[in-house]
Design a protein around this motif. Sequence first.
Motif, PDB file in Angstrom:
ATOM      1  N   LEU A 253       0.824  -1.203   0.000  1.00 27.45           N
ATOM      2  CA  LEU A 253       0.000   0.000   0.000  1.00 27.45           C
ATOM      3  C   LEU A 253       0.863   1.261   0.000  1.00 27.45           C
ATOM      4  CD1 LEU A 253      -2.760   1.369   0.225  1.00 27.45           C
ATOM      5  CD2 LEU A 253      -2.644   1.051   2.700  1.00 27.45           C
ATOM      6  N   LEU A 254       1.858   1.293   0.858  1.00 25.83           N
ATOM      7  CA  LEU A 254       2.735   2.455   0.926  1.00 25.83           C
ATOM      8  C   LEU A 254       3.548   2.606  -0.354  1.00 25.83           C
ATOM      9  CD1 LEU A 254       3.965   2.020   4.608  1.00 25.83           C
ATOM     10  CD2 LEU A 254       2.320   3.693   3.767  1.00 25.83           C
ATOM     11  N   GLY A 255       3.991   1.468  -0.904  1.00 23.41           N
ATOM     12  CA  GLY A 255       4.741   1.516  -2.160  1.00 23.41           C
ATOM     13  C   GLY A 255       3.896   2.018  -3.312  1.00 23.41           C
ATOM     14  N   ALA A 256       2.625   1.625  -3.334  1.00 25.28           N
ATOM     15  CA  ALA A 256       1.714   2.080  -4.392  1.00 25.28           C
ATOM     16  C   ALA A 256       1.546   3.589  -4.340  1.00 25.28           C
ATOM     17  CB  ALA A 256       0.363   1.381  -4.246  1.00 25.28           C
ATOM     18  N   SER A 257       1.376   4.125  -3.149  1.00 22.10           N
ATOM     19  CA  SER A 257       1.203   5.565  -2.994  1.00 22.10           C
ATOM     20  C   SER A 257       2.465   6.313  -3.417  1.00 22.10           C
ATOM     21  CB  SER A 257       0.851   5.891  -1.536  1.00 22.10           C
ATOM     22  OG  SER A 257       0.736   7.277  -1.336  1.00 22.10           O
ATOM     23  N   PHE A 258       3.613   5.835  -2.990  1.00 21.14           N
ATOM     24  CA  PHE A 258       4.880   6.508  -3.306  1.00 21.14           C
ATOM     25  C   PHE A 258       5.183   6.466  -4.801  1.00 21.14           C
ATOM     26  CE2 PHE A 258       9.463   6.383  -4.011  1.00 21.14           C
ATOM     27  CZ  PHE A 258       9.900   7.510  -3.319  1.00 21.14           C
ATOM     28  N   LEU A 259       5.073   5.286  -5.406  1.00 21.58           N
ATOM     29  CA  LEU A 259       5.432   5.133  -6.821  1.00 21.58           C
ATOM     30  C   LEU A 259       4.473   5.868  -7.744  1.00 21.58           C
ATOM     31  CD1 LEU A 259       6.440   1.349  -6.841  1.00 21.58           C
ATOM     32  CD2 LEU A 259       7.980   3.304  -7.053  1.00 21.58           C
ATOM     33  N   SER A 260       3.203   5.957  -7.357  1.00 22.97           N
ATOM     34  CA  SER A 260       2.214   6.641  -8.193  1.00 22.97           C
ATOM     35  C   SER A 260       2.174   8.140  -7.932  1.00 22.97           C
ATOM     36  CB  SER A 260       0.826   6.052  -7.958  1.00 22.97           C
ATOM     37  OG  SER A 260       0.381   6.321  -6.636  1.00 22.97           O
ATOM     38  N   GLY A 261       2.772   8.569  -6.826  1.00 25.01           N
ATOM     39  CA  GLY A 261       2.711   9.985  -6.466  1.00 25.01           C
ATOM     40  C   GLY A 261       1.346  10.421  -5.986  1.00 25.01           C
ATOM     41  N   ARG A 262       0.500   9.472  -5.572  1.00 24.84           N
ATOM     42  CA  ARG A 262      -0.857   9.782  -5.106  1.00 24.84           C
ATOM     43  C   ARG A 262      -0.943   9.558  -3.595  1.00 24.84           C
ATOM     44  NH1 ARG A 262      -4.071  10.143  -9.675  1.00 24.84           N
ATOM     45  NH2 ARG A 262      -2.638  10.408 -11.448  1.00 24.84           N
ATOM     46  N   GLU A 263      -1.265  10.614  -2.868  1.00 21.98           N
ATOM     47  CA  GLU A 263      -1.402  10.482  -1.419  1.00 21.98           C
ATOM     48  C   GLU A 263      -2.673   9.744  -1.028  1.00 21.98           C
ATOM     49  OE1 GLU A 263      -0.939  14.144   0.706  1.00 21.98           O
ATOM     50  OE2 GLU A 263       1.239  13.831   0.761  1.00 21.98           O
ATOM     51  N   SER A 264      -3.643   9.709  -1.948  1.00 19.99           N
ATOM     52  CA  SER A 264      -4.869   8.951  -1.719  1.00 19.99           C
ATOM     53  C   SER A 264      -5.074   8.017  -2.904  1.00 19.99           C
ATOM     54  CB  SER A 264      -6.077   9.877  -1.567  1.00 19.99           C
ATOM     55  OG  SER A 264      -5.938  10.715  -0.438  1.00 19.99           O
ATOM     56  N   CYS A 265      -5.207   6.734  -2.632  1.00 21.65           N
ATOM     57  CA  CYS A 265      -5.432   5.771  -3.721  1.00 21.65           C
ATOM     58  C   CYS A 265      -5.865   4.432  -3.138  1.00 21.65           C
ATOM     59  CB  CYS A 265      -4.174   5.587  -4.572  1.00 21.65           C
ATOM     60  SG  CYS A 265      -2.766   4.840  -3.717  1.00 21.65           S
ATOM     61  N   LEU A 266      -6.532   3.664  -3.979  1.00 24.14           N
ATOM     62  CA  LEU A 266      -6.789   2.260  -3.693  1.00 24.14           C
ATOM     63  C   LEU A 266      -5.634   1.447  -4.250  1.00 24.14           C
ATOM     64  CD1 LEU A 266     -10.558   2.029  -4.592  1.00 24.14           C
ATOM     65  CD2 LEU A 266      -9.602   1.204  -2.439  1.00 24.14           C
ATOM     66  N   MET A 267      -5.306   0.356  -3.589  1.00 26.22           N
ATOM     67  CA  MET A 267      -4.211  -0.479  -4.039  1.00 26.22           C
ATOM     68  C   MET A 267      -4.687  -1.913  -4.247  1.00 26.22           C
ATOM     69  SD  MET A 267      -1.881  -3.015  -3.013  1.00 26.22           S
ATOM     70  CE  MET A 267      -2.286  -3.069  -1.288  1.00 26.22           C
ATOM     71  N   ILE A 268      -4.278  -2.493  -5.377  1.00 23.14           N
ATOM     72  CA  ILE A 268      -4.475  -3.924  -5.610  1.00 23.14           C
ATOM     73  C   ILE A 268      -3.096  -4.556  -5.705  1.00 23.14           C
ATOM     74  CG2 ILE A 268      -5.327  -5.713  -7.163  1.00 23.14           C
ATOM     75  CD1 ILE A 268      -7.451  -3.866  -8.117  1.00 23.14           C
ATOM     76  N   ASP A 269      -2.840  -5.514  -4.842  1.00 23.11           N
ATOM     77  CA  ASP A 269      -1.562  -6.228  -4.840  1.00 23.11           C
ATOM     78  C   ASP A 269      -1.821  -7.683  -5.194  1.00 23.11           C
ATOM     79  OD1 ASP A 269       0.999  -7.175  -4.438  1.00 23.11           O
ATOM     80  OD2 ASP A 269       0.804  -7.270  -2.256  1.00 23.11           O
ATOM     81  N   VAL A 270      -1.299  -8.103  -6.342  1.00 26.18           N
ATOM     82  CA  VAL A 270      -1.443  -9.494  -6.772  1.00 26.18           C
ATOM     83  C   VAL A 270      -0.142 -10.221  -6.450  1.00 26.18           C
ATOM     84  CG1 VAL A 270      -1.900 -11.061  -8.671  1.00 26.18           C
ATOM     85  CG2 VAL A 270      -3.045  -8.842  -8.588  1.00 26.18           C
ATOM     86  N   GLY A 271      -0.201 -11.085  -5.469  1.00 21.06           N
ATOM     87  CA  GLY A 271       0.961 -11.878  -5.099  1.00 21.06           C
ATOM     88  C   GLY A 271       0.827 -13.302  -5.588  1.00 21.06           C
ATOM     89  N   GLY A 272       1.696 -14.154  -5.096  1.00 27.59           N
ATOM     90  CA  GLY A 272       1.632 -15.552  -5.503  1.00 27.59           C
ATOM     91  C   GLY A 272       0.474 -16.285  -4.865  1.00 27.59           C
ATOM     92  N   THR A 273       0.127 -15.905  -3.626  1.00 28.13           N
ATOM     93  CA  THR A 273      -0.884 -16.619  -2.865  1.00 28.13           C
ATOM     94  C   THR A 273      -2.240 -15.935  -2.880  1.00 28.13           C
ATOM     95  OG1 THR A 273       0.875 -17.386  -1.389  1.00 28.13           O
ATOM     96  CG2 THR A 273      -1.386 -17.633  -0.611  1.00 28.13           C
TER      97      THR A 273
END
Length: 698
Positions: A253-273
Amino acid sequence: MTLCLGIDTGGTYTDVVIIDDESKTVLKSAKSLTTYPDPIDGIRNALDEMPADLIEKVSVVSVSTTLSTNTVLENTGEAAALILIGSAKLLNFDDQKAVQNYTIVSGGHDNEGNEAEPLDFEAIEEYVLSVKDKVSAFAVSSYFSVRNPDHELQTKELIQRLTVADGQSGHPVVCGHELAQSLGTYERGVTAYLNAMLLPTTNRFVNAVVSEVKRRGLNADIKILKCNGAVSGIEEAMEKPVESIFSGPAASLLGASFLSGRESCLMIDVGGTSTDVSLVENGFPDISDNGAVVGGWRTKVRAIRMETSALGGDSQIWIRLPSLSDSAVQDRIMFGPRRIIPICRAASLYPEILESLKERWFADKYRFSEYVQPVRFYIRSGNLAIGLTAEEQKVYNKIKEDAPVSINDIMWDMTYVPADILKSLVTQKLINMIGFTPTDVLHVLGDYNEFNAEASVLAARITASFLDTEYMELCRYLKQTFSLKMAQELVYFLVDKGLADNAENIVQTSRSDVFNTRSRFEASFNPDLTDSPVFKDSVKAVLAFKKPLLKYKLDIPVVMIGGPVKAFADDLRQFIDAEILTPEYFDVGNAVGALVGKIAKRIDISVRTVQSESRYMLKTNGFIVYYPGGRQAFANRDDALNYARELGKQMIMEYMEREAVPAEKVEFKMHEEDVSISKGVLPYMTHFVFEGFARNVL
């Protein structure tokens, strides 16, 4: 220039990044397969891929890990014992089967912090002496210890004295009040119990990270990310490992905000499990006060609010038994929930799999199960096999440790289908499954090319032949279905959050009349709504309708994180009307997020009005301040409130000092709320929440 190293040990990959603190840019990233059972080898392999001249300049290291989560889920923690203090009826302890070593003894306090009954020292001593050689740590939780922790502290002292041996210090003891200040003796007990189980494993991991940093000659400050998105020093991380549960999703979640430059955002993380959905608002993760639930355990650990589905890149795709009601592919094809090794990755390690896949040797579709599939191989995990039945041993002997064995080779001389035996061996973690997965689907479609695509194509052809469809059509359908499920998780998360926020608002606006709060809350909010089949089927129907009359529109961007997510972005846009982003370095977003977390501390303090009933009215007898680790009585309310205000700030600043944060760098917040029985009367409780924040590095 300050260089920062972020490390994330995920279920499939270990990611590392080096970021320049001044320019806020990623200079280099690397990935390596996560190693089991010890993830430190995977960390070393990833670090070996990084330029030595950058590594040697690193001054800050921050780590997020799935170690605590996996240890709880897989029940591989060290043996611990739980001592619950209080009436068994009041404690409502109903998980005796889950906790192997526990006892309930007399003691505890009432809701004002007065001793309810004396602590049974004899019972505690007898129990500790009977189990001390079987366990590595103890957990203690006493009734209303958040009002008075004396019985927990006395028990802790007794245990440490009884377990001292050969000049060594006594067993570690974790008290419930040390981890949570909210009511719930049982949940605090569970939290302390899990923490005790995790202590040895976490200490070994953290010490290994420290040793690896020193081995590379780095003089770096080391931080560990917690599940609420904050970071802590290594000492706190080793004392409270339960707080690192779900630190992986927090990092995403924190990485999504930092990399996108958006202080407010929804995050979808697709992992292996799994696939996780969470939210950051104005730079702060959305936190659930209900406590993290992991492996069926309800804890008191404050964690990010998250919607999780057991659907990841390594989830198995399998064909269930046909029935008379089946009318299409979607009636028979299944996703997950078990995670397996993708056939493409296995073929990269064991090329002989390709020859087996070139033959369609499995013919009887009426024997299909989750463990018996046309594309299914098994390989030993390397764990020690003890106590197997004769039939389990027979099947286990057919499976090799150095090469995968097909289901056909396992069954060829057997008179029955060993599905239940294979299930048992997998559940005992003695063998691993290899098969067709979403990762293979992306290889077939050309969206992902990390491993052996030929193996994926062969597996898709075989699977499609049993479904009477063309393999490319099948893979397009599977990819779209995966995207549909992501869209569903987004909607479930947002509806669940909206309901919870609405309920919280009702509670807050009803403080003047606490007797009506509960009825208003229950009338407005059904907490089981988003888990109901009817609700989920309705969402699915709206999203999956071929010519939808409705489409979910989001006014907040959706940032996708994880290795294969870019391949799903266009399909997701078919179901959700939103700005969908896959920023640069999306595949190592977790490692970036490990560096983004703030140094943060929250302290809860309550001031309670002590009253007694006279013949005609309530009489005020004084005021008690309840704070982490103790309580203090006052005759005057203003004195109590001022003491609470000063103490809360002092505790925040003392924590920041331990974390080497200068006082001028601390952002301090205080929330004060009165709770009254009715308007115009003295509040029976004033609750304070103190929060301190400081920038870590980024």
